[in-house]
Design a protein around this motif. Sequence first.
Motif, short mmCIF file in Angstrom:
data_model
loop_
_atom_site.label_atom_id
_atom_site.label_comp_id
_atom_site.label_asym_id
_atom_site.label_seq_id
_atom_site.Cartn_x
_atom_site.Cartn_y
_atom_site.Cartn_z
N SER A 171 14.22 4.66 -0.69
CA SER A 171 13.36 4.87 -1.86
C SER A 171 13.04 3.55 -2.54
CB SER A 171 14.07 5.83 -2.83
OG SER A 171 13.25 6.09 -3.94
N LYS A 172 14.04 2.69 -2.69
CA LYS A 172 13.81 1.40 -3.35
C LYS A 172 12.96 0.47 -2.49
CE LYS A 172 18.18 1.65 -5.88
NZ LYS A 172 19.53 1.08 -6.06
N LEU A 173 13.15 0.53 -1.18
CA LEU A 173 12.34 -0.30 -0.28
C LEU A 173 10.87 0.10 -0.34
CD1 LEU A 173 14.76 -0.52 2.78
CD2 LEU A 173 13.96 -2.45 1.39
N ILE A 174 10.61 1.38 -0.51
CA ILE A 174 9.21 1.83 -0.63
C ILE A 174 8.58 1.23 -1.88
CG2 ILE A 174 7.75 3.86 -1.05
CD1 ILE A 174 9.71 5.46 0.70
N VAL A 175 9.36 1.20 -2.97
CA VAL A 175 8.85 0.60 -4.20
C VAL A 175 8.60 -0.90 -4.01
CG1 VAL A 175 9.39 0.10 -6.61
CG2 VAL A 175 9.96 2.32 -5.65
N VAL A 176 9.48 -1.59 -3.28
CA VAL A 176 9.28 -3.01 -2.97
C VAL A 176 7.96 -3.18 -2.22
CG1 VAL A 176 10.16 -4.98 -1.67
CG2 VAL A 176 11.75 -3.52 -2.93
N ALA A 177 7.72 -2.31 -1.24
CA ALA A 177 6.50 -2.40 -0.45
C ALA A 177 5.26 -2.23 -1.31
CB ALA A 177 6.53 -1.34 0.66
N LEU A 178 5.32 -1.28 -2.23
CA LEU A 178 4.17 -1.06 -3.13
C LEU A 178 3.96 -2.26 -4.05
CD1 LEU A 178 4.80 2.68 -4.05
CD2 LEU A 178 2.80 1.79 -2.85
N GLU A 179 5.05 -2.79 -4.58
CA GLU A 179 4.94 -3.92 -5.50
C GLU A 179 4.42 -5.17 -4.82
OE1 GLU A 179 8.48 -5.93 -6.98
OE2 GLU A 179 7.80 -5.42 -9.00
N GLU A 180 4.86 -5.38 -3.56
CA GLU A 180 4.47 -6.59 -2.83
C GLU A 180 3.14 -6.43 -2.10
OE1 GLU A 180 5.96 -9.39 -3.07
OE2 GLU A 180 7.63 -8.63 -4.28
N GLY A 181 2.57 -5.21 -2.15
CA GLY A 181 1.29 -5.00 -1.48
C GLY A 181 1.39 -5.02 0.02
N ALA A 182 2.52 -4.57 0.56
CA ALA A 182 2.68 -4.54 2.02
C ALA A 182 1.70 -3.54 2.62
CB ALA A 182 4.11 -4.14 2.38
N PRO A 183 1.07 -3.87 3.75
CA PRO A 183 0.09 -2.95 4.35
C PRO A 183 0.77 -1.68 4.85
CG PRO A 183 0.58 -4.77 5.85
CD PRO A 183 1.23 -5.10 4.55
N GLY A 184 0.06 -0.57 4.76
CA GLY A 184 0.58 0.70 5.25
C GLY A 184 0.47 1.79 4.20
N ASP A 185 0.51 3.02 4.66
CA ASP A 185 0.44 4.16 3.75
C ASP A 185 1.85 4.47 3.26
OD1 ASP A 185 -0.10 6.42 2.33
OD2 ASP A 185 -1.15 7.48 3.93
N TRP A 186 2.29 3.78 2.22
CA TRP A 186 3.65 3.94 1.74
C TRP A 186 3.87 5.26 1.03
CZ3 TRP A 186 7.04 1.01 3.94
CH2 TRP A 186 6.63 -0.22 4.45
N PHE A 187 2.80 5.85 0.51
CA PHE A 187 2.95 7.18 -0.09
C PHE A 187 3.27 8.21 0.98
CE2 PHE A 187 0.34 5.13 -3.42
CZ PHE A 187 1.19 5.35 -4.50
N ALA A 188 2.72 8.01 2.18
CA ALA A 188 3.06 8.91 3.29
C ALA A 188 4.52 8.76 3.69
CB ALA A 188 2.16 8.63 4.49
N VAL A 189 5.02 7.50 3.66
CA VAL A 189 6.43 7.27 3.95
C VAL A 189 7.30 7.93 2.89
CG1 VAL A 189 8.21 5.52 4.26
CG2 VAL A 189 5.90 5.10 5.12
N GLN A 190 6.85 7.82 1.63
CA GLN A 190 7.62 8.46 0.55
C GLN A 190 7.62 9.98 0.72
OE1 GLN A 190 6.02 9.07 -3.31
NE2 GLN A 190 7.83 8.25 -4.33
N GLU A 191 6.51 10.54 1.14
CA GLU A 191 6.46 11.98 1.37
C GLU A 191 7.38 12.38 2.51
OE1 GLU A 191 5.31 15.99 0.99
OE2 GLU A 191 5.26 14.26 -0.35
N ARG A 192 7.45 11.54 3.53
CA ARG A 192 8.37 11.80 4.64
C ARG A 192 9.81 11.79 4.14
NH1 ARG A 192 8.93 7.60 9.69
NH2 ARG A 192 10.87 8.45 10.62
N LEU A 193 10.12 10.83 3.26
CA LEU A 193 11.46 10.77 2.68
C LEU A 193 11.75 12.01 1.85
CD1 LEU A 193 14.06 9.19 1.94
CD2 LEU A 193 12.77 8.17 0.03
#
Length: 401
Positions: A180-202
């Motif tokens: 969960s925290k890594l997903i937030v890091v990805a969003l904050e750093e602008g990492a490419p990818g659909d991180w909301f989809a990853v969060q939904e998977r989680l």
Amino acid sequence: MERDAVTTPFGRRAMTLGMLATQVLSRQIEPGQTAGKWKLFQSLCDARLHFGLSERSLLVLNALLTFYPHDEISEENGLVVFPSNSQLARRAHGMAEATLRRHLAVLINAGVLVRKDSANGKRYARKDQSGGISEAFGFSVAPLLVRAEEITAIAISVANERQELRRLRERLTICRRDVSKLIVVALEEGAPGDWFAVQERLRVMTQTLVRRPTRQQAEDALEEFEMLREEVTSRLELKFKSKDMSGNADHIDRHLHNSNPHSLSELELGSGNEPKAKSEPTNPREKGEMTIFPIQVVLKACPEIVPYGPYGTISSWRDLMVAAVTVRSMLGVSPSAYQEACEAMGPENAATTLACILERAGHITSAGGYLRDLTAKARGGRFSLGPMIMALMRANGQGMG
């Protein structure tokens, strides 16, 4: 006459193979063998599932052991107790005699008791000339003494299994929070990818967890969550390597361990004299099982709340929470409803939820009722802000970076 077993048409108790086997077992007591009755009883409680015993059956055994006059079970102290059903029922918290008989039969079939019947089927003791008991008829606890080592060993095994399961569940919780925290890091750093989809998977993986998993279920779930954590970590490492960032491991680690809550729910009780922030959180955090999204992401999804911040702008979580207090009153949300949301979601997520409700105010009949519904879902682990924020960002034409 006390009758506790099924009787034959001729009025004699039926002898089962289990009863016969237990009688044979009771003759295998080692010379001088003893066992503490309450310590043994506690071990049997721990191992009750192995022996097929319910809590009610153990209640009956507990009552029966209170009639054993010594703390140590041994042949020297005697092995037979002979209370009547009415006496036993009283010590079993008033259990009905029919229920009592049923649980006595369970204890016998489980091999922890054996009947020692008299000729007329009654329970009693004969005394010798000195007043001591020469012979008694009732229930023998000899099987408990014979199986003492076995019962203790099974109890230790059960305790070890329980401890291992607790360890697995702790690892599972930590792994889930790391993802969960890594997903937030990805969003904050602008990492490419659909991180909301990853969060939904989680979220889906979390919802499918069994409340009281077996060891195998916990191991399988842990393996699945660790795979997801490895996947997310690998994608973030690629992001940081592509930027040739130094100290990237420390950067991620700070995100994972920065979990001190910034408690601001007292703002709801403020009246323009809100305390000044000592320091602003530099990293998003997690409250319970809900992710706290970066403030920049929240404001992209919910720009309508910005004018309600101090001096008409929002630059920090404290500013957003101050704005949420104003918006709460404007939307007709009661102080109690907002306070409950803060307790269930955390103050940051409660403020974010109000910002989302403000964005959709024209489509919501009762903002207070809607917030209470979301609060109830959050308490049950059935609410995630991800889909709501993602939908608002798309509606506002914003990217997710």
